[in-house]
Design an enzyme around this catalytic site. Structure first.
Site, PDB file in Angstrom:
ATOM      1  N   GLY A  36       1.116  -1.589   0.124  1.00 53.86           N
ATOM      2  CA  GLY A  36      -0.083   0.162   0.049  1.00 53.86           C
ATOM      3  C   GLY A  36       1.197   1.120  -0.264  1.00 53.86           C
ATOM      4  O   GLY A  36       1.631   1.362   0.901  1.00 53.86           O
ATOM      5  N   SER A  37       0.716   2.516  -0.684  1.00 48.73           N
ATOM      6  CA  SER A  37       1.297   3.406  -0.478  1.00 48.73           C
ATOM      7  C   SER A  37       0.560   4.541  -0.877  1.00 48.73           C
ATOM      8  O   SER A  37      -0.934   4.836  -1.206  1.00 48.73           O
ATOM      9  CB  SER A  37       1.941   3.609  -1.786  1.00 48.73           C
ATOM     10  OG  SER A  37       2.827   4.665  -2.304  1.00 48.73           O
ATOM     11  N   GLY A  38       0.375   5.801  -0.037  1.00 44.70           N
ATOM     12  CA  GLY A  38      -0.427   6.482  -0.222  1.00 44.70           C
ATOM     13  C   GLY A  38       0.155   8.041   0.350  1.00 44.70           C
ATOM     14  O   GLY A  38       1.779   8.486   0.194  1.00 44.70           O
ATOM     15  N   ALA A  39      -0.187   9.412   0.018  1.00 40.59           N
ATOM     16  CA  ALA A  39       0.553  11.116  -0.421  1.00 40.59           C
ATOM     17  C   ALA A  39       1.330  10.523   1.564  1.00 40.59           C
ATOM     18  O   ALA A  39       2.477  11.404   1.693  1.00 40.59           O
ATOM     19  CB  ALA A  39      -0.224  12.013  -0.533  1.00 40.59           C
ATOM     20  N   TYR A  40       1.237  10.205   1.884  1.00 45.00           N
ATOM     21  CA  TYR A  40       2.047  10.270   3.349  1.00 45.00           C
ATOM     22  C   TYR A  40       2.612   8.752   4.208  1.00 45.00           C
ATOM     23  O   TYR A  40       2.572   9.070   5.623  1.00 45.00           O
ATOM     24  CB  TYR A  40       0.520  11.072   4.862  1.00 45.00           C
ATOM     25  CG  TYR A  40       1.183  12.423   4.451  1.00 45.00           C
ATOM     26  CD1 TYR A  40       1.575  13.433   4.690  1.00 45.00           C
ATOM     27  CD2 TYR A  40      -0.243  12.622   3.245  1.00 45.00           C
ATOM     28  CE1 TYR A  40       1.516  14.551   4.375  1.00 45.00           C
ATOM     29  CE2 TYR A  40      -0.650  13.624   2.894  1.00 45.00           C
ATOM     30  CZ  TYR A  40       0.234  14.897   3.430  1.00 45.00           C
ATOM     31  OH  TYR A  40       0.352  16.540   2.849  1.00 45.00           O
ATOM     32  N   ASP A  42       3.567   4.440   3.890  1.00 48.31           N
ATOM     33  CA  ASP A  42       3.902   3.693   2.964  1.00 48.31           C
ATOM     34  C   ASP A  42       3.849   2.265   3.559  1.00 48.31           C
ATOM     35  O   ASP A  42       4.112   2.458   4.405  1.00 48.31           O
ATOM     36  CB  ASP A  42       4.921   3.928   2.068  1.00 48.31           C
ATOM     37  CG  ASP A  42       5.222   5.012   1.328  1.00 48.31           C
ATOM     38  OD1 ASP A  42       4.828   4.405  -0.689  1.00 48.31           O
ATOM     39  OD2 ASP A  42       6.137   6.095   1.386  1.00 48.31           O
ATOM     40  N   VAL A  43       3.224   1.039   2.799  1.00 52.36           N
ATOM     41  CA  VAL A  43       3.133   0.062   3.857  1.00 52.36           C
ATOM     42  C   VAL A  43       3.725  -1.332   2.986  1.00 52.36           C
ATOM     43  O   VAL A  43       3.183  -1.657   1.596  1.00 52.36           O
ATOM     44  CB  VAL A  43       1.767  -0.480   3.750  1.00 52.36           C
ATOM     45  CG1 VAL A  43       1.202  -1.852   5.240  1.00 52.36           C
ATOM     46  CG2 VAL A  43       0.495   0.711   4.485  1.00 52.36           C
ATOM     47  N   LYS A  58       4.588  -0.112   8.433  1.00 48.00           N
ATOM     48  CA  LYS A  58       4.052   0.905   8.095  1.00 48.00           C
ATOM     49  C   LYS A  58       5.258   2.213   8.079  1.00 48.00           C
ATOM     50  O   LYS A  58       5.324   2.720   9.317  1.00 48.00           O
ATOM     51  CB  LYS A  58       2.174   1.506   9.067  1.00 48.00           C
ATOM     52  CG  LYS A  58       2.090   2.609   8.955  1.00 48.00           C
ATOM     53  CD  LYS A  58       0.088   2.762   8.502  1.00 48.00           C
ATOM     54  CE  LYS A  58      -0.264   4.180   7.951  1.00 48.00           C
ATOM     55  NZ  LYS A  58      -1.238   3.984   8.581  1.00 48.00           N
ATOM     56  N   ASP A 149     -12.203   8.538  10.808  1.00 43.94           N
ATOM     57  CA  ASP A 149     -11.860   7.399   9.443  1.00 43.94           C
ATOM     58  C   ASP A 149     -12.726   6.055   9.187  1.00 43.94           C
ATOM     59  O   ASP A 149     -11.940   5.886   8.362  1.00 43.94           O
ATOM     60  CB  ASP A 149     -10.814   7.787   8.604  1.00 43.94           C
ATOM     61  CG  ASP A 149     -10.823   7.590   7.277  1.00 43.94           C
ATOM     62  OD1 ASP A 149     -11.596   8.366   6.384  1.00 43.94           O
ATOM     63  OD2 ASP A 149      -9.447   7.188   6.661  1.00 43.94           O
TER      64      ASP A 149
END
Length: 460
Positions: A36-40, A42-43, A58, A149
């Site tokens: 998984g990867s996002g703006a803030y 990475d997993v 994470k 969230d």
């Protein structure tokens, strides 16, 4: 042991975002692949070298998100329905890296799989999933934690059916959980530990405490933050500032299917931000700019999740914050003092209005072929006035869970193993979930006017 994390002081200079060069981590874990990867963040999927335990690493690139997630997970470290933080690494000049148990699936995959299955999810299965979410959320609220969230992608599931709340990077820890419409955080105070963390009072040392929360389950931890709106906590809503995210950005930037927001700053008064959470699951008080909310926003999100379990379609799939409000109002009716006492005190109540709804659709239209008892469960959570939303603890005592068909045992739950990071797998297109929004048809005319709050936008 003190539950508050030891963290390095906030650094303003550029830090390394690569976990592979961290010898303190690679000496203990073999990093296998990115999951998984996002703006803030990475997993990564990894295994612990000492005993081959599968874990998720994470790496969080945002200081406050790391603080929030570590403190929340430490407070909840003994809760069965919350993902376990095994240990974490955080030292000066480096990003925080959380070592989490590895889970194989999530509730979004469960819903998607059930949609494709003949007969869909069975009532006994739905009840067991609901009860596990309620148990995890009740523990959060009992500890003063607002998740902020909740959505199916953040409810992770082990191969043996254990569901666990995850992704606490947007969570906040509150001491007082009273709701007062329109007031700007005067009824909410943060814990002393949290304020100390915010002011960087903790020792400048690496947090390498090992909690050894070993589990035989596994985890897939995903980052909820893919598209972010930077705004200071305590400022106005995303609607009022026009900081809404387009559907295309929500989908393709982070390969998520829900539009997400997170404020990255907290002001000195400790005020909350209304630009938080994922749009489809955001409570109406957030859409109207409330900064004095509490656990009630999680309960609204819970209602949206449960509705999707009962009918595998998003309850309110708004394509923007304005469209989100429109969909809610078309279902529940006009937002007035009669339907929601105190709503006129919300910061942005007078800044946006819609054509009066004479015949709202009602929640029943979103839950075809469901029983009255099932619809009533959703109504206890999806209601305008936050104080009317039933708590997780109260819902766990509801007759719905004690009447036939009873919740099935964990061993009877069907858990599909995820093979990619898309919610529905490669077979389904993104459009299958978003569909064609018809809300824009009602927005052909917009009237702008000034009022005591600055301006007003009316859609007709």
């Amino acid at each position: 042991m003190n539950s508050s994390p030891e963290v390095p002081a906030r650094q303003s200079h550029v830090r390394s975002w690569s976990i592979h060069g961290r010898e303190e981590i690679t000496a203990r874990y073999e990093i296998l692949n990115t999951i998984g990867s996002g703006a803030y963040s990475d997993v990564y999927r990894a295994r612990r070298l000492s005993d081959d335990l599968p874990v998720a690493l994470k790496e969080i690139h945002d200081y406050q998100s790391a603080l929030r997630e570590i403190e929340a997970l430490q407070l909840l470290r003994h809760v069965p329905n919350v993902v376990h933080l095994i240990e974490y690494f955080w030292q000066e000049d480096e990003d925080a890296v959380l070592v989490l148990e590895f889970l194989a699936s999530d509730l979004a995959s469960i819903i998607s799989s059930g949609k494709k299955r003949e007969g869909g999810l069975q009532v006994g299965e739905i009840k067991r999933w609901m009860m596990q979410v309620l148990q995890g959320l009740d523990a959060c609220h009992q500890n003063g934690i607002v998740h902020r969230d909740l959505k199916p992608l953040n409810l992770l599931v082990s191969a043996d059916g254990a569901l666990k709340l995850a992704d606490f990077g947007q969570s906040r820890i509150l001491q007082d959980t009273r709701y007062t419409p329109g007031e700007k955080s005067t009824t909410y105070t943060f814990s002393d530990e949290w304020m100390a963390l915010k002011n960087s009072q903790w020792p400048e040392a690496a947090g390498n405490q090992d909690y050894r929360a070993v589990s035989e389950d596994g985890i897939k931890d995903k980052d909820p933050i893919d598209e972010n709106v930077s705004s200071k906590d305590g400022e106005t809503s995303c609607v009022a500032t026009c900081c809404t995210t387009d559907v295309d950005d929500d989908i393709f930037k982070g390969q998520e299917i829900y539009g997400s927001y997170e404020s990255k700053e907290i002001d000195d008064s400790g005020e909350l931000t209304s630009c938080v959470g994922t749009r489809w699951f955001r409570a109406p008080e957030l859409l109207y700019g409330s900064t004095s909310y509490g656990h009630e926003i999680d309960l609204w999100s819970l209602g949206c999740i449960f509705a999707e379990l009962l009918n595998p379609e998003p309850l309110f799939p708004g394509t923007s914050d304005i469209d989100q409000l429109s969909k809610i109002i078309n279902t529940l009716g006009d937002v007035t003092e009669a339907t929601w006492p105190g709503c006129s005190k919300l910061p942005d109540y007078g800044k946006i209005s819609f054509k009066p709804i004479e015949n709202p659709h009602g929640l029943e239209t979103h839950l075809p072929n469901r029983t009255t008892m099932e619809v009533n469960i959703i109504k206890k959570l999806i209601c305008y006035n936050p104080i009317d939303r039933v708590s997780a603890k109260q819902l766990l005592q509801d007759m719905y869970f004690t009447e036939d068909p009873l919740p099935v045992p964990l061993a009877e739950l069907n858990v599909p193993i995820k093979t990619n990071d898309h919610r529905d797998g490669e077979e389904d297109s993104v459009g299958d979930w978003f569909g064609e929004s018809d809300s824009d048809e009602g927005f052909a005319k917009m009237d702008f006017s000034e009022n005591e709050k600055g301006y007003s936008i009316k859609f007709s």
